[in-house]
Design a protein around this motif. Sequence first.
Motif, PDB file in Angstrom:
ATOM      1  N   GLU A 188       0.828  -1.195   0.000  1.00 53.75           N
ATOM      2  CA  GLU A 188       0.000   0.000   0.000  1.00 53.75           C
ATOM      3  C   GLU A 188       0.867   1.252   0.000  1.00 53.75           C
ATOM      4  O   GLU A 188       2.083   1.188   0.007  1.00 53.75           O
ATOM      5  N   THR A 189       0.217   2.366   0.073  1.00 56.61           N
ATOM      6  CA  THR A 189       0.924   3.590  -0.257  1.00 56.61           C
ATOM      7  C   THR A 189       1.836   4.142   0.833  1.00 56.61           C
ATOM      8  O   THR A 189       2.816   4.792   0.522  1.00 56.61           O
ATOM      9  N   ASP A 190       1.537   3.884   2.090  1.00 53.61           N
ATOM     10  CA  ASP A 190       2.298   4.572   3.113  1.00 53.61           C
ATOM     11  C   ASP A 190       3.382   3.726   3.759  1.00 53.61           C
ATOM     12  O   ASP A 190       3.915   4.066   4.807  1.00 53.61           O
ATOM     13  N   ASP A 191       3.696   2.627   3.165  1.00 53.70           N
ATOM     14  CA  ASP A 191       4.634   1.738   3.834  1.00 53.70           C
ATOM     15  C   ASP A 191       6.070   2.098   3.486  1.00 53.70           C
ATOM     16  O   ASP A 191       6.357   2.837   2.548  1.00 53.70           O
ATOM     17  N   ILE A 192       6.974   1.554   4.259  1.00 51.68           N
ATOM     18  CA  ILE A 192       8.381   1.887   4.104  1.00 51.68           C
ATOM     19  C   ILE A 192       9.112   0.670   3.568  1.00 51.68           C
ATOM     20  O   ILE A 192       8.956  -0.430   4.080  1.00 51.68           O
ATOM     21  N   PRO A 193       9.896   0.846   2.532  1.00 47.35           N
ATOM     22  CA  PRO A 193      10.659  -0.304   2.047  1.00 47.35           C
ATOM     23  C   PRO A 193      11.748  -0.687   3.043  1.00 47.35           C
ATOM     24  O   PRO A 193      12.398   0.189   3.624  1.00 47.35           O
ATOM     25  N   VAL A 194      11.891  -1.977   3.237  1.00 53.74           N
ATOM     26  CA  VAL A 194      12.953  -2.466   4.106  1.00 53.74           C
ATOM     27  C   VAL A 194      13.855  -3.361   3.279  1.00 53.74           C
ATOM     28  O   VAL A 194      13.376  -4.354   2.717  1.00 53.74           O
ATOM     29  N   PRO A 195      15.099  -3.000   3.157  1.00 50.73           N
ATOM     30  CA  PRO A 195      15.976  -3.828   2.331  1.00 50.73           C
ATOM     31  C   PRO A 195      16.270  -5.157   2.990  1.00 50.73           C
ATOM     32  O   PRO A 195      16.362  -5.239   4.223  1.00 50.73           O
ATOM     33  N   LEU A 196      16.403  -6.161   2.205  1.00 47.59           N
ATOM     34  CA  LEU A 196      16.775  -7.482   2.698  1.00 47.59           C
ATOM     35  C   LEU A 196      18.225  -7.441   3.140  1.00 47.59           C
ATOM     36  O   LEU A 196      19.036  -6.702   2.583  1.00 47.59           O
ATOM     37  N   HIS A 197      18.527  -8.230   4.130  1.00 46.23           N
ATOM     38  CA  HIS A 197      19.909  -8.306   4.569  1.00 46.23           C
ATOM     39  C   HIS A 197      20.764  -8.976   3.507  1.00 46.23           C
ATOM     40  O   HIS A 197      20.310  -9.888   2.835  1.00 46.23           O
ATOM     41  N   GLY A 198      21.981  -8.505   3.344  1.00 49.06           N
ATOM     42  CA  GLY A 198      22.870  -9.041   2.326  1.00 49.06           C
ATOM     43  C   GLY A 198      23.007 -10.555   2.386  1.00 49.06           C
ATOM     44  O   GLY A 198      23.088 -11.221   1.344  1.00 49.06           O
ATOM     45  N   ASP A 199      22.994 -11.137   3.570  1.00 51.85           N
ATOM     46  CA  ASP A 199      23.212 -12.588   3.636  1.00 51.85           C
ATOM     47  C   ASP A 199      21.961 -13.352   3.245  1.00 51.85           C
ATOM     48  O   ASP A 199      21.974 -14.573   3.161  1.00 51.85           O
ATOM     49  N   LYS A 200      20.852 -12.645   3.018  1.00 55.85           N
ATOM     50  CA  LYS A 200      19.631 -13.339   2.571  1.00 55.85           C
ATOM     51  C   LYS A 200      19.583 -13.409   1.048  1.00 55.85           C
ATOM     52  O   LYS A 200      18.652 -13.966   0.469  1.00 55.85           O
TER      53      LYS A 200
END
Length: 977
Positions: free
Chosen positions: A485-497
């Motif tokens: 949805e529109t108000d969410d924040i992207p969270v990057p995956l951890h490099g080891d994933k």
Amino acid sequence: MEYNFKKIEDDWKKIWERDEVYKVTEDPTKPKYYVLDMFPYPSGAGLHVGHPLGYVASDIYARYKRLNGYNVLHPMGWDAFGLPAEQYAIETGTHPAITTDAAIKRYRQQMDKIGFSFDWSREVRTCEPDYYKWTQWIFLKLYNSWYNRETNKAESIDTLIDKLSADSTWEAKTVAEKQHELMNYRLAFQSYSEVNWCAALGTVLANDEIKDGKSERGGHPIERRKMRQWFLRITEYSDRLLDGLDKLDWSDAMKEMQRNWIGRSEGASVQFQIPNSKFQIEVFTTRPDTIFGATFIVIAAEHELVDELTTVEQKVEIEKYISYVKSKTDVERQQEKKVTGVFTGSYAVNPFTKENIPVYIAEYVLGGYGTGAIMAVPADDERDKKFAEKFGLPIIEVIDKSMHPGATIEDKVGKMINSGFVDGMEVKDAIKAVIAEIEKRGIGTKKVNYKQRDAGYSRQRYWGEPFPIQYKIVGQPDPPFAGGETDDIPVPLHGDKLPLILPEVSSYKPSGDGRAPLANNKDWVAAGYETDTMPGYAASSWYFLRYMDPKNNNEFAAKDKMEYWQNVDIYFGGAEHAVGHLLYSRFWNMFLYDLGLVPFEEPFKKLVNQGMIQGVSQFILKDKSNDPSKETRTNFARYVNHNKILSLHNIDPNKIYPVYYSSDIAVDCSDLAKKLPYNLPDGLPYSSYHVDIRYVKDNILDVPSLVAANPKYMGSVFATKAGYYLDGEFYSYKDAPQNASRDFITDSAVEKMSKSKYNVVNPDDVIDKYGADCFRMFELFLGPIEQSKPWDDKGISGVSNFLKKFWRLFYDEKGWKVSDETPTDAEFKILHKTIKKIGEDIERLNFNTSVSAFMIATNELGALKCNKHAILEPLLITLAPFAPFITEELWSALDNKGSIHQAMFPKVEESYLTESEHTYGVSINGKVRAEIKLPLDITAQEAEKQVLELESVKKWTNGNAPKKFIFVKGKIINVVV
RNA sequence: GCCGAAGUGGCGGAAUUGGUAGACGCGCACGACUCAAAAUCGUGUAUCGUAAGGUGUGUGGGUUCGAUUCCCACCUUCGGUACCA
């Protein structure tokens, strides 16, 4: 012994593979050289003869460098994500991975046949998790970086956070607020933005994937739509991308294209105050000097002040106009040359003339460029002038161009007039003076603008790299959770994933609501993963780095390996990638360089754009009307009497039986059409259809075999001047003209090679007939490498003959005939002349003239009956890069151990090339009239004496002394009489 | 419109720094070998002219002893790009 290319090529292919002849490892004792081809997208159609041209050239170059002692990196791989496989999957349900794998196998087979020296142990496939793991990793680096304009390079986002933390308001912000703020800096960022939405493809396209307002692939219409998208902040690199071009050994055309795309323009931004309000309009102009002539302001329909500036009286009209602008597609906007616009009702103050000037909205001002507002100077801008003329706005001349006849109104020349304090100045100086004044008054600044936009990085497709991103809804715990949805924040995956593996989906189609096919996987959506995938250019923006260390599981490439191989020394590929791939790759490489992850800033030192080999399409002309009863078409009736044919063969007149006309009839008819007293309805009553070139030779269609192979032509009539074919049988007209031709002649045109045009020539067929060595040399012999040209196998026998002749220097009917005799000086001269020429030609990429140099050498040695080992062996090595198979065979027949491709390129012995005499052409007044052989060390005086003695010269001088005598040593003699 | 590249025999093209235009190949013609054909080999092949000679690198002009090459103007073709202020 006969030259049996088939056996030779099969044998050596196997041996090279077994002995890993082309495998390369880092070797600090040798200088390195990196020869790269743009890797292909493996399409289902296989290679056609146009594809290998660049590969043949790069292969020769790589082999030549190897023979000269370089450690050559010459890899190949596959740009394996892409739309065709996905569309095939949508049609058939076959997983794109399967299609792609099959296509790669086919390509590989075809390439192996041609005898390339790729180190296949370094092959990369961008669709493999081992590879795209690192594409995702680099994306995360971009996400976690910002561009520090003070240090002028990319840095970790942490250094920005440190900076921002210095401000006390930062800590007070919520996590979400902080994230939104950082999004304004990240080099990979999300933004709502108008994108090019292609409904037919269900995806967003980049600017360079659009041609003439339609999708490059498929030609579907494009509309503007606001969507949340990932972008790469390439604009931060605009200046460096521009400046870097100066250091590169690329063609000017290529550099110009990148410069135009980046579109840097220098000027100023200026504030125009709206009287009695808090609002100002900021305009961008490259011509601040003309500000005294600015008599109105134009803003874009998308401008943020539109509502504020629209007065009550103008409201209805403005709204009407804005919806009119929005209703138009880009195509229509481009075709529209009409001047349109509406007055907002508001005025702004020209800060220099202090006049109130009206503010208009017009579609010729674009929201996306500059500030979306311009100061209009009708005296010095075409469009402003047209607009002013249409709306009756004042035009004030500000530049006197009387000293510059022929200058256009937009040329930056002349003396300022009607312009207050800059009156009398030259335009150049006035620009500087006005900017200085603007800055002094604090109403604007000097500014640089770029046409280039940040690069859209989201695609609503399946067959691409998944983003290593999950979404966190504000106020909820860490992922996993539902997102999108529109108000969410992207969270990057951890490099080891990493890698985040591309999941299976129930359907490859877009979900229908604008979301990508990955939205069809419930688990994926439930885990909050991004459903878009990365664009095609992601993987290709860094693949040249992976080749240096293709199996590394811990890094995209080890530092020491990149230190060894450095950047690409020479890059072969098509010019069509000028502003796409080549710009993105430079950007990614610069970014990685900034972070210290790559030891060089520019990825491709030298660029070679091989031309396209086009196909020759063949057309047959089909009767447009398909109505046999209309005898009125008298022109055709001269040759074809439909009714007669019908009754003769008992054909039902109601049945559709297309008639095809030989094009010589059509030519007759067009002559006839010119003489007719009336016009034919829509030109000549036939239309052209592509026909498979396999059934055409020298523009003559083999009708029987065409019909035999294509049942759809059963029942069709193929009319020629002498008669007609029906179901493959020929019938003569009773009253056929004497000597009329039975040949069915096709029309032809040069077009891009493509399956749909039935003009594809498969290299396999050529190789089966002539051999790979011949195929390679013939492609080069066609002309300069950078030039586009149609495939035409007429000349191939010349190259084939050459190889046979060359073979006969070693073998004749009786067998081996190479001797160990000592060569003569004349023979050595032929050899060394050739070595020199070939070396120079390869360095300059003049491969077509190399081929002719080999032909000359072979002809000359043949004439001398020279079969001497000491000549043939070095010559063989010079030919090896061009014709790897035949040379390897003869090399081993000369009793050499090891491969010829690991030998040393022979050195030129200049002593055999120095001449003591030269045959001068003797010109009289610039026209060559005689020849004379003179020693090279002769003096001009002596030469003059001898030349004037010549009978053929005396005839022109009448024995008189010449007016002038020109003697250019080793070149020419010119006598002026 | 703007930017870039190019224009040479019947055809693909060569001439690298202003110095013998047309290398090399195709095609074509003639000849040799062959019963014949294919393959192969040889000779010729810009053009007009019997010849002497003239003409000739998209067009027109210029610089130069000399221009396919450099300069100016124009024409054509192909690529790129476009209401970019």
